[in-house]
Design a protein around this motif. Structure first.
Motif, PDB file in Angstrom:
ATOM      1  N   SER A 195     -28.737 -35.103  14.242  1.00  0.00           N
ATOM      2  CA  SER A 195     -28.079 -34.350  15.302  1.00  0.00           C
ATOM      3  C   SER A 195     -27.419 -35.294  16.300  1.00  0.00           C
ATOM      4  CB  SER A 195     -29.088 -33.468  16.048  1.00  0.00           C
ATOM      5  OG  SER A 195     -29.687 -32.526  15.198  1.00  0.00           O
ATOM      6  N   ARG A 196     -26.362 -34.788  16.934  1.00  0.00           N
ATOM      7  CA  ARG A 196     -25.680 -35.494  18.013  1.00  0.00           C
ATOM      8  C   ARG A 196     -25.570 -34.550  19.210  1.00  0.00           C
ATOM      9  NH1 ARG A 196     -26.721 -40.044  17.624  1.00  0.00           N
ATOM     10  NH2 ARG A 196     -25.000 -40.692  18.989  1.00  0.00           N
ATOM     11  N   TYR A 197     -25.421 -35.156  20.390  1.00  0.00           N
ATOM     12  CA  TYR A 197     -25.430 -34.363  21.618  1.00  0.00           C
ATOM     13  C   TYR A 197     -24.328 -34.818  22.585  1.00  0.00           C
ATOM     14  CZ  TYR A 197     -30.121 -33.497  19.802  1.00  0.00           C
ATOM     15  OH  TYR A 197     -31.180 -33.184  18.993  1.00  0.00           O
ATOM     16  N   SER A 198     -24.092 -33.986  23.583  1.00  0.00           N
ATOM     17  CA  SER A 198     -23.297 -34.337  24.765  1.00  0.00           C
ATOM     18  C   SER A 198     -21.813 -34.521  24.498  1.00  0.00           C
ATOM     19  CB  SER A 198     -23.867 -35.618  25.410  1.00  0.00           C
ATOM     20  OG  SER A 198     -23.328 -35.832  26.690  1.00  0.00           O
ATOM     21  N   LEU A 199     -21.284 -33.868  23.463  1.00  0.00           N
ATOM     22  CA  LEU A 199     -19.857 -33.986  23.158  1.00  0.00           C
ATOM     23  C   LEU A 199     -19.041 -32.818  23.700  1.00  0.00           C
ATOM     24  CD1 LEU A 199     -20.034 -35.219  19.445  1.00  0.00           C
ATOM     25  CD2 LEU A 199     -19.607 -36.592  21.491  1.00  0.00           C
ATOM     26  N   ASP A 200     -19.722 -31.746  24.123  1.00  0.00           N
ATOM     27  CA  ASP A 200     -19.030 -30.560  24.627  1.00  0.00           C
ATOM     28  C   ASP A 200     -17.990 -30.091  23.600  1.00  0.00           C
ATOM     29  OD1 ASP A 200     -20.182 -30.153  27.424  1.00  0.00           O
ATOM     30  OD2 ASP A 200     -19.673 -32.272  27.448  1.00  0.00           O
ATOM     31  N   ALA A 201     -16.811 -29.635  24.052  1.00  0.00           N
ATOM     32  CA  ALA A 201     -15.825 -29.057  23.133  1.00  0.00           C
ATOM     33  C   ALA A 201     -15.212 -30.085  22.194  1.00  0.00           C
ATOM     34  CB  ALA A 201     -14.719 -28.357  23.924  1.00  0.00           C
ATOM     35  N   TYR A 202     -15.341 -31.359  22.515  1.00  0.00           N
ATOM     36  CA  TYR A 202     -14.811 -32.401  21.624  1.00  0.00           C
ATOM     37  C   TYR A 202     -15.458 -32.318  20.243  1.00  0.00           C
ATOM     38  CZ  TYR A 202     -13.132 -37.034  20.202  1.00  0.00           C
ATOM     39  OH  TYR A 202     -12.511 -38.080  19.540  1.00  0.00           O
ATOM     40  N   ALA A 203     -16.700 -31.856  20.200  1.00  0.00           N
ATOM     41  CA  ALA A 203     -17.398 -31.732  18.913  1.00  0.00           C
ATOM     42  C   ALA A 203     -16.688 -30.782  17.972  1.00  0.00           C
ATOM     43  CB  ALA A 203     -18.829 -31.258  19.147  1.00  0.00           C
ATOM     44  N   TYR A 204     -16.047 -29.751  18.523  1.00  0.00           N
ATOM     45  CA  TYR A 204     -15.332 -28.799  17.670  1.00  0.00           C
ATOM     46  C   TYR A 204     -14.128 -29.466  17.009  1.00  0.00           C
ATOM     47  CZ  TYR A 204     -18.220 -25.202  19.837  1.00  0.00           C
ATOM     48  OH  TYR A 204     -19.284 -24.437  20.261  1.00  0.00           O
ATOM     49  N   GLY A 205     -13.512 -30.396  17.711  1.00  0.00           N
ATOM     50  CA  GLY A 205     -12.444 -31.169  17.096  1.00  0.00           C
ATOM     51  C   GLY A 205     -12.960 -32.022  15.952  1.00  0.00           C
ATOM     52  N   LEU A 206     -14.139 -32.605  16.134  1.00  0.00           N
ATOM     53  CA  LEU A 206     -14.739 -33.418  15.072  1.00  0.00           C
ATOM     54  C   LEU A 206     -15.143 -32.568  13.874  1.00  0.00           C
ATOM     55  CD1 LEU A 206     -16.963 -35.874  17.152  1.00  0.00           C
ATOM     56  CD2 LEU A 206     -14.665 -36.257  16.223  1.00  0.00           C
ATOM     57  N   LEU A 207     -15.567 -31.332  14.122  1.00  0.00           N
ATOM     58  CA  LEU A 207     -15.873 -30.434  13.009  1.00  0.00           C
ATOM     59  C   LEU A 207     -14.603 -30.113  12.233  1.00  0.00           C
ATOM     60  CD1 LEU A 207     -18.356 -27.459  13.169  1.00  0.00           C
ATOM     61  CD2 LEU A 207     -16.314 -27.356  11.750  1.00  0.00           C
ATOM     62  N   ALA A 208     -13.515 -29.861  12.956  1.00  0.00           N
ATOM     63  CA  ALA A 208     -12.236 -29.577  12.293  1.00  0.00           C
ATOM     64  C   ALA A 208     -11.744 -30.786  11.499  1.00  0.00           C
ATOM     65  CB  ALA A 208     -11.189 -29.165  13.324  1.00  0.00           C
ATOM     66  N   MET A 209     -12.112 -31.994  11.933  1.00  0.00           N
ATOM     67  CA  MET A 209     -11.722 -33.224  11.234  1.00  0.00           C
ATOM     68  C   MET A 209     -12.592 -33.507  10.015  1.00  0.00           C
ATOM     69  SD  MET A 209     -10.976 -35.882  14.385  1.00  0.00           S
ATOM     70  CE  MET A 209     -10.316 -37.170  13.315  1.00  0.00           C
ATOM     71  N   TYR A 256     -16.065 -34.381  10.331  1.00  0.00           N
ATOM     72  CA  TYR A 256     -17.103 -35.356  10.655  1.00  0.00           C
ATOM     73  C   TYR A 256     -18.404 -34.690  11.119  1.00  0.00           C
ATOM     74  CZ  TYR A 256     -13.519 -38.921  10.326  1.00  0.00           C
ATOM     75  OH  TYR A 256     -12.519 -39.740   9.871  1.00  0.00           O
ATOM     76  N   VAL A 257     -18.326 -33.455  11.544  1.00  0.00           N
ATOM     77  CA  VAL A 257     -19.487 -32.663  11.945  1.00  0.00           C
ATOM     78  C   VAL A 257     -19.499 -31.414  11.073  1.00  0.00           C
ATOM     79  CG1 VAL A 257     -20.492 -31.294  13.818  1.00  0.00           C
ATOM     80  CG2 VAL A 257     -19.473 -33.527  14.321  1.00  0.00           C
ATOM     81  N   ASP A 258     -20.697 -30.970  10.686  1.00  0.00           N
ATOM     82  CA  ASP A 258     -20.809 -29.815   9.792  1.00  0.00           C
ATOM     83  C   ASP A 258     -21.227 -28.537  10.495  1.00  0.00           C
ATOM     84  OD1 ASP A 258     -20.424 -31.283   7.179  1.00  0.00           O
ATOM     85  OD2 ASP A 258     -22.187 -32.340   7.957  1.00  0.00           O
ATOM     86  N   LEU A 259     -21.911 -28.662  11.613  1.00  0.00           N
ATOM     87  CA  LEU A 259     -22.507 -27.492  12.252  1.00  0.00           C
ATOM     88  C   LEU A 259     -22.584 -27.700  13.758  1.00  0.00           C
ATOM     89  CD1 LEU A 259     -24.243 -24.842  12.201  1.00  0.00           C
ATOM     90  CD2 LEU A 259     -26.220 -26.301  11.697  1.00  0.00           C
ATOM     91  N   ILE A 260     -22.182 -26.694  14.519  1.00  0.00           N
ATOM     92  CA  ILE A 260     -22.341 -26.686  15.971  1.00  0.00           C
ATOM     93  C   ILE A 260     -23.073 -25.413  16.347  1.00  0.00           C
ATOM     94  CG2 ILE A 260     -21.173 -26.623  18.204  1.00  0.00           C
ATOM     95  CD1 ILE A 260     -18.823 -28.098  16.879  1.00  0.00           C
ATOM     96  N   ILE A 261     -24.147 -25.560  17.114  1.00  0.00           N
ATOM     97  CA  ILE A 261     -24.907 -24.420  17.610  1.00  0.00           C
ATOM     98  C   ILE A 261     -25.014 -24.547  19.118  1.00  0.00           C
ATOM     99  CG2 ILE A 261     -27.092 -23.171  17.563  1.00  0.00           C
ATOM    100  CD1 ILE A 261     -27.602 -24.371  14.812  1.00  0.00           C
ATOM    101  N   GLU A 262     -24.592 -23.506  19.832  1.00  0.00           N
ATOM    102  CA  GLU A 262     -24.666 -23.544  21.286  1.00  0.00           C
ATOM    103  C   GLU A 262     -24.954 -22.151  21.837  1.00  0.00           C
ATOM    104  OE1 GLU A 262     -22.285 -27.172  22.863  1.00  0.00           O
ATOM    105  OE2 GLU A 262     -20.820 -25.758  22.040  1.00  0.00           O
ATOM    106  N   CYS A 263     -25.381 -22.128  23.082  1.00  0.00           N
ATOM    107  CA  CYS A 263     -25.610 -20.876  23.792  1.00  0.00           C
ATOM    108  C   CYS A 263     -25.217 -21.085  25.255  1.00  0.00           C
ATOM    109  CB  CYS A 263     -27.065 -20.421  23.658  1.00  0.00           C
ATOM    110  SG  CYS A 263     -28.270 -21.647  24.186  1.00  0.00           S
ATOM    111  N   SER A 264     -25.326 -20.033  26.045  1.00  0.00           N
ATOM    112  CA  SER A 264     -24.946 -20.090  27.470  1.00  0.00           C
ATOM    113  C   SER A 264     -23.474 -20.443  27.650  1.00  0.00           C
ATOM    114  CB  SER A 264     -25.814 -21.104  28.228  1.00  0.00           C
ATOM    115  OG  SER A 264     -27.183 -20.806  28.094  1.00  0.00           O
ATOM    116  N   MET A 265     -22.655 -20.112  26.678  1.00  0.00           N
ATOM    117  CA  MET A 265     -21.241 -20.437  26.738  1.00  0.00           C
ATOM    118  C   MET A 265     -20.464 -19.325  27.436  1.00  0.00           C
ATOM    119  SD  MET A 265     -21.180 -23.369  25.176  1.00  0.00           S
ATOM    120  CE  MET A 265     -19.577 -23.726  24.465  1.00  0.00           C
ATOM    121  N   LYS A 266     -19.416 -19.703  28.137  1.00  0.00           N
ATOM    122  CA  LYS A 266     -18.557 -18.745  28.833  1.00  0.00           C
ATOM    123  C   LYS A 266     -17.319 -18.444  27.978  1.00  0.00           C
ATOM    124  CE  LYS A 266     -21.266 -19.028  32.409  1.00  0.00           C
ATOM    125  NZ  LYS A 266     -20.864 -19.769  33.619  1.00  0.00           N
TER     126      LYS A 266
END
Length: 268
Positions: free
Chosen positions: A167-181, A183-193
């Protein structure tokens, strides 16, 4: 992006919190970046509505709504990290036209529109696509903060983390860019606006990924999201997270309800 960069890694930046309960930082950098975007939209598209994290709702007469998050990852911005981003999306009624995740320091712009996801860096353009992954045991997982939810949510996220490759942490929305690239397979979050989610959803779905709430649906009003590159990973994660059985609390503000923003995500 330029407006925000003027304040990046400036030690004299004054920070305040929008909440008396949890640290929810805001600074002149957030306010200046959103002000620039609002000015451009108001001058060129005065008929459009604007919903921004800092400035709230401006109601236009047309069918388009711009959704703005001037600095997604303000805590990272304050800490000098380069993973904060500017989020912009445009909705026509319930249909999302495009979403942008932009990192000004590295000049990386992730764009999702019409089932086409691209990374723009200066004059170069690269088509983005999520990667295949056989299951959780092979997956790279991102969560902005492992303690971002309530006790039940955090417990279920931890169950998923114990099954992934790492797991990796603290990337905020940048992680979604990495998933689209790929490099990341799964993002799970809550408390999102609402404004946290619109641009990332567009980018991920346009790159061939899967986005849902924790029950496999498309109601994000409770702020919970799963984003995956492979349906096999999505199914395994969903089998764990969907066991959550608590009262849903909408995170939408009254301003969002006023303009009838959809509970279902655009592009669904």
């Amino acid at each position: 992006g330029k407006a925000a960069l003027k304040y990046f890694r400036q030690k004299s930046l004054n920070i305040s919190s929008k909440s008396n309960i949890n640290f929810d930082p805001v600074s002149v950098a957030d306010q200046s970046a959103e002000s620039v975007m609002r000015d451009i939209i108001m001058k060129t598209r005065p008929q459009d509505s604007i919903l921004g994290e800092e400035g709230g709702l401006f109601r236009g007469n047309g069918n388009f709504t711009w959704v703005l998050d001037p600095i997604d990852g303000t805590k990272g911005f304050i800490a000098g990290q380069t993973t904060w981003t500017v989020l912009v999306s445009l909705n026509e009624g319930d249909v999302q036209k495009f979403g942008i995740i932009y990192q000004p320091f590295s000049n990386e712009m992730f764009l999702g529109s019409n089932n086409n996801s691209e990374l723009l860096i200066g004059n170069t353009t690269k088509t983005l696509a999520v990667r295949e992954c056989s299951g959780l045991s092979e997956a790279v997982l991102h969560t902005t903060d492992p303690y971002m939810g309530n006790n039940d949510e955090n417990s279920l996220m931890d169950k998923v983390r114990r099954q992934v490759a790492f797991s990796r942490y603290s990337l905020d929305a940048y992680a979604y860019g990495l998933l689209a690239m790929g490099y990341v397979d799964l993002i799970i979050e809550c408390s999102m606006k609402y404004y946290d989610l619109q641009a990332p959803i567009s980018v991920i779905k346009s790159a061939g990924g899967i986005v849902s709430d924790w029950y496999g649906g498309d109601n994000f009003s409770h702020g919970r999201i799963i984003a995956c590159g492979d349906k096999r990973v999505h199914e395994e994660a969903l089998s764990i997270l969907s066991s959550l059985n608590t009262i849903e609390i909408s995170l939408f503000s009254s301003a969002m309800v006023e303009i009838s923003l959809p509970k279902k995500s655009p592009l669904s």
